[in-house]
Structures are given as C-alpha cells and as structure tokens.
Design an enzyme around this catalytic site. Structure first.
Site, PDB file in Angstrom:
ATOM      1  N   ASP A 215       1.862   4.916   6.806  1.00 36.97           N
ATOM      2  CA  ASP A 215       2.283   3.586   6.693  1.00 36.97           C
ATOM      3  C   ASP A 215       1.085   2.615   6.531  1.00 36.97           C
ATOM      4  O   ASP A 215       0.005   3.225   6.842  1.00 36.97           O
ATOM      5  CB  ASP A 215       2.952   3.328   7.846  1.00 36.97           C
ATOM      6  CG  ASP A 215       3.843   1.882   7.733  1.00 36.97           C
ATOM      7  OD1 ASP A 215       3.616   1.210   6.804  1.00 36.97           O
ATOM      8  OD2 ASP A 215       4.469   1.627   8.692  1.00 36.97           O
TER       9      ASP A 215
ATOM     10  N   GLU B 113       9.193   0.965  11.809  1.00 34.65           N
ATOM     11  CA  GLU B 113       8.080   1.670  11.649  1.00 34.65           C
ATOM     12  C   GLU B 113       7.572   2.364  12.829  1.00 34.65           C
ATOM     13  O   GLU B 113       7.032   3.284  12.933  1.00 34.65           O
ATOM     14  CB  GLU B 113       7.125   0.674  11.307  1.00 34.65           C
ATOM     15  CG  GLU B 113       7.329   0.197   9.702  1.00 34.65           C
ATOM     16  CD  GLU B 113       6.464  -0.884   9.182  1.00 34.65           C
ATOM     17  OE1 GLU B 113       6.486  -1.215   8.039  1.00 34.65           O
ATOM     18  OE2 GLU B 113       5.913  -1.728  10.103  1.00 34.65           O
TER      19      GLU B 113
ATOM     20  N   THR C 107       0.664  -1.247  -0.101  1.00 33.81           N
ATOM     21  CA  THR C 107      -0.135  -0.143  -0.009  1.00 33.81           C
ATOM     22  C   THR C 107       1.021   1.130  -0.057  1.00 33.81           C
ATOM     23  O   THR C 107       0.719   2.110  -0.750  1.00 33.81           O
ATOM     24  CB  THR C 107      -0.747   0.048   1.338  1.00 33.81           C
ATOM     25  OG1 THR C 107      -1.534  -1.141   1.064  1.00 33.81           O
ATOM     26  CG2 THR C 107      -2.089   0.759   1.219  1.00 33.81           C
TER      27      THR C 107
ATOM     28  N   LYS D 211       0.972  -4.565  13.048  1.00 33.08           N
ATOM     29  CA  LYS D 211       1.969  -4.182  11.810  1.00 33.08           C
ATOM     30  C   LYS D 211       2.985  -5.320  11.854  1.00 33.08           C
ATOM     31  O   LYS D 211       3.460  -5.928  12.846  1.00 33.08           O
ATOM     32  CB  LYS D 211       2.421  -2.862  11.901  1.00 33.08           C
ATOM     33  CG  LYS D 211       1.345  -1.844  11.562  1.00 33.08           C
ATOM     34  CD  LYS D 211       1.904  -0.326  11.588  1.00 33.08           C
ATOM     35  CE  LYS D 211       2.950  -0.225  10.776  1.00 33.08           C
ATOM     36  NZ  LYS D 211       3.009  -0.829   9.259  1.00 33.08           N
ATOM     37  N   GLY D 212       3.798  -5.500  10.902  1.00 29.80           N
ATOM     38  CA  GLY D 212       5.122  -6.114  10.779  1.00 29.80           C
ATOM     39  C   GLY D 212       5.116  -7.299  10.019  1.00 29.80           C
ATOM     40  O   GLY D 212       5.938  -8.227   9.966  1.00 29.80           O
ATOM     41  N   GLY D 213       3.986  -7.474   9.083  1.00 28.10           N
ATOM     42  CA  GLY D 213       3.792  -8.532   8.193  1.00 28.10           C
ATOM     43  C   GLY D 213       5.055  -8.505   7.069  1.00 28.10           C
ATOM     44  O   GLY D 213       5.390  -9.382   6.717  1.00 28.10           O
TER      45      GLY D 213
ATOM     46  N   LYS E 164      -8.457  -5.352   6.170  1.00 29.18           N
ATOM     47  CA  LYS E 164      -7.689  -5.106   7.435  1.00 29.18           C
ATOM     48  C   LYS E 164      -8.511  -4.750   8.356  1.00 29.18           C
ATOM     49  O   LYS E 164      -7.808  -4.748   9.562  1.00 29.18           O
ATOM     50  CB  LYS E 164      -6.472  -4.101   6.949  1.00 29.18           C
ATOM     51  CG  LYS E 164      -5.676  -4.266   5.816  1.00 29.18           C
ATOM     52  CD  LYS E 164      -4.882  -5.330   5.892  1.00 29.18           C
ATOM     53  CE  LYS E 164      -3.748  -5.585   4.777  1.00 29.18           C
ATOM     54  NZ  LYS E 164      -2.806  -4.614   4.514  1.00 29.18           N
TER      55      LYS E 164
ATOM     56  N   ALA F 112      -1.041  -1.226   7.286  1.00 30.49           N
ATOM     57  CA  ALA F 112      -1.086  -2.013   8.621  1.00 30.49           C
ATOM     58  C   ALA F 112      -1.699  -3.389   8.048  1.00 30.49           C
ATOM     59  O   ALA F 112      -2.262  -3.477   7.007  1.00 30.49           O
ATOM     60  CB  ALA F 112      -2.118  -1.406   9.475  1.00 30.49           C
TER      61      ALA F 112
HETATM   62  C1  5RP Z   1       5.289  -4.003   6.917  1.00 32.89           C
HETATM   63  C2  5RP Z   1       4.067  -3.662   7.586  1.00 32.89           C
HETATM   64  C3  5RP Z   1       2.930  -3.344   6.622  1.00 32.89           C
HETATM   65  O1  5RP Z   1       2.322  -1.961   6.767  1.00 32.89           O
HETATM   66  C4  5RP Z   1       1.860  -4.215   6.773  1.00 32.89           C
HETATM   67  O2  5RP Z   1       2.340  -5.627   6.439  1.00 32.89           O
HETATM   68  C5  5RP Z   1       0.704  -4.007   5.249  1.00 32.89           C
HETATM   69  O3  5RP Z   1       1.213  -4.166   4.133  1.00 32.89           O
HETATM   70  P1  5RP Z   1       0.552  -4.208   2.792  1.00 32.89           P
HETATM   71  O4  5RP Z   1       0.427  -2.759   2.473  1.00 32.89           O
HETATM   72  O5  5RP Z   1       1.284  -4.753   1.657  1.00 32.89           O
HETATM   73  O6  5RP Z   1      -0.712  -5.025   3.045  1.00 32.89           O
HETATM   74  O7  5RP Z   1       3.836  -3.590   8.677  1.00 32.89           O
HETATM   75  O8  5RP Z   1       6.096  -4.294   8.272  1.00 32.89           O
END
Ligand code: 5RP
Length: 212
Positions: free
Chosen positions: A80, A102, A30, A93-95, A120, A82
């Site tokens: 950012d 962050e 994102t 967060k942290g995927g 989400k 999530a």
């Molecule tokens: C990375 C994160 C990302 O913000 C979270 O994983 C969301 O990712 P995406 O926008 O690809 O769905 O926390 O550490």
C-alpha cells in the site's frame, strides 16, 4: 510528488510477491502501478484482498480474483501507499479515504510493504492533515475532542467512505508521539479508524525503487 518514483515503487514491490500467495492490496495512485504490474503475474498468485471499491474495480479489470479476508485468513503480504512516512516507517494514511479497510488488511498481514515517492518522507508526522473516519452522528463530538487536543478538525464534506462513514482531516498537529496519539484517539467513541499507522507500521518502505 514524482509520478516516476510512484511507478518505480509500484513495480519494485513485485519482488515481494511469492508464487501461490494471496496479496493484500491498498488504494491510491501508487498502488495502481502495483496492480498493473501484478496483472503480469496473475497466473502465479491465488488472488488479492482489496482495501477499497476503487482497487477492487481495478483488480477485476485486469483479471485478478478479489477474495474475502474472512475466507483467506492471514495474509503474507500487504502492499500500500502512504501520505507521509517517518524514519520509523510510521505512516499517515487515508488521503484516499480508504483507511479503515487498509488498516484491517495491514493488521492481518505478516509483511506490509509501503510504496511511496520521496515527497512523502518526513521527520515529524502531521504536516499532511491526519484523516480520521467517523460514524456520521459522532462528527461534532469527535471534532470537539480533537480541538481539546490542539488539532483543527476539517470535515471532508461530500466524501462518504466505502463503509458509509465520514472523514475528518485534522490540521495543525505535529505528532511527536504517534503511538500515544493513535492509542488516545482510538478511545474516542464514534472514531472508526485513525489514519495513523504507528502501532502497526510498515515493515519495508520502498521510495521509488530504493529500500528506505
Ligand atoms: C488511501 C491512502 C493512500 O495510500 C495514500 O493516500 C497515498 O496515495 P497515492 O499513492 O495516490 O499518493 O492512504 O486511503
């Protein structure tokens, strides 16, 4: 998961960018849309503070200067994504394993604009396994502490964070008290960062182009 909503959210966050600002930039798919949109305004901002090597590479590729948080001081805006978001704008967060930088940038910023797609949104945090960054030698210790608290820790084998650490994903928690759990886990030696953003939640959440 909606790619279209991610793009809309990334582009909608541009309206929070002020002329002359230094922007905190998160990590993920994102945020990648946000960086692409920010590139169109690159002459109107001083630069960005990046939360990961991945975002740093993207920012540099589109010509946005990447600055050091120690030199910039406090930021006005952090954008950012999530993995989960509840109605109080508390997040998991942290995927993408970038949670530590962050969380540092979120803490250093006046306003945290979180950009997500509607998949989400949750009533209760915890269906998405909670990422925890650990010092490698503390992996087992931290795992045992998590089991004591009813969680099921799974080592994200093969992943090394930008800080040289490891990630444990905790399955099976329904997080009724996110601030309490974040405070509790923060006391365990060897945990670098808990992927709960509850003590410092987002200020604004954009779900696609809609404000939550
Ligand atoms: C990375 C994160 C990302 O913000 C979270 O994983 C969301 O990712 P995406 O926008 O690809 O769905 O926390 O550490």
């Amino acid at each position: 998961m909606s790619t279209n909503e991610k793009r809309q959210a990334g582009e909608a966050a541009i309206r929070y960018v002020e002329d002359g600002a230094i922007i905190g930039v998160g990590t993920g798919s994102t945020v990648a849309y946000f960086i692409d949109a920010l590139a169109d305004l690159k002459d109107r901002i001083q630069g960005a503070v990046s939360s990961s090597e991945q975002s740093t590479a993207h920012l540099k590729r589109v010509g946005i200067p990447v600055l050091d948080l120690n030199a910039t001081g406090k930021l006005t805006l952090y954008v950012d994504g999530a993995d989960e978001c509840d109605s109080h704008k508390r997040l998991i967060k942290g995927g993408g394993a970038a949670l530590t930088r962050e969380k540092i940038i979120a803490e250093a910023s006046d306003q945290f604009v979180c950009i997500i797609d509607s998949s989400k949104l949750v009533n209760l945090l915890g269906k998405f396994p909670l990422p925890i960054e650990v010092i490698p030698m503390a992996r087992s210790l931290v795992g045992r502490e998590i089991v004591k608290r009813g969680g099921n820790p799974v080592w994200r084998d093969g992943v090394v964070t930008d800080n040289g650490n490891w990630v444990i994903d905790v399955h099976g928690w329904q997080i009724a008290d996110p601030v309490g759990l974040e405070n509790d886990l923060n006391q365990i030696p060897g945990i670098v960062t808990v992927g709960l953003f509850a003590r410092r939640p987002a200020n604004v959440v954009l779900v696609g182009d809609k404000v939550l």
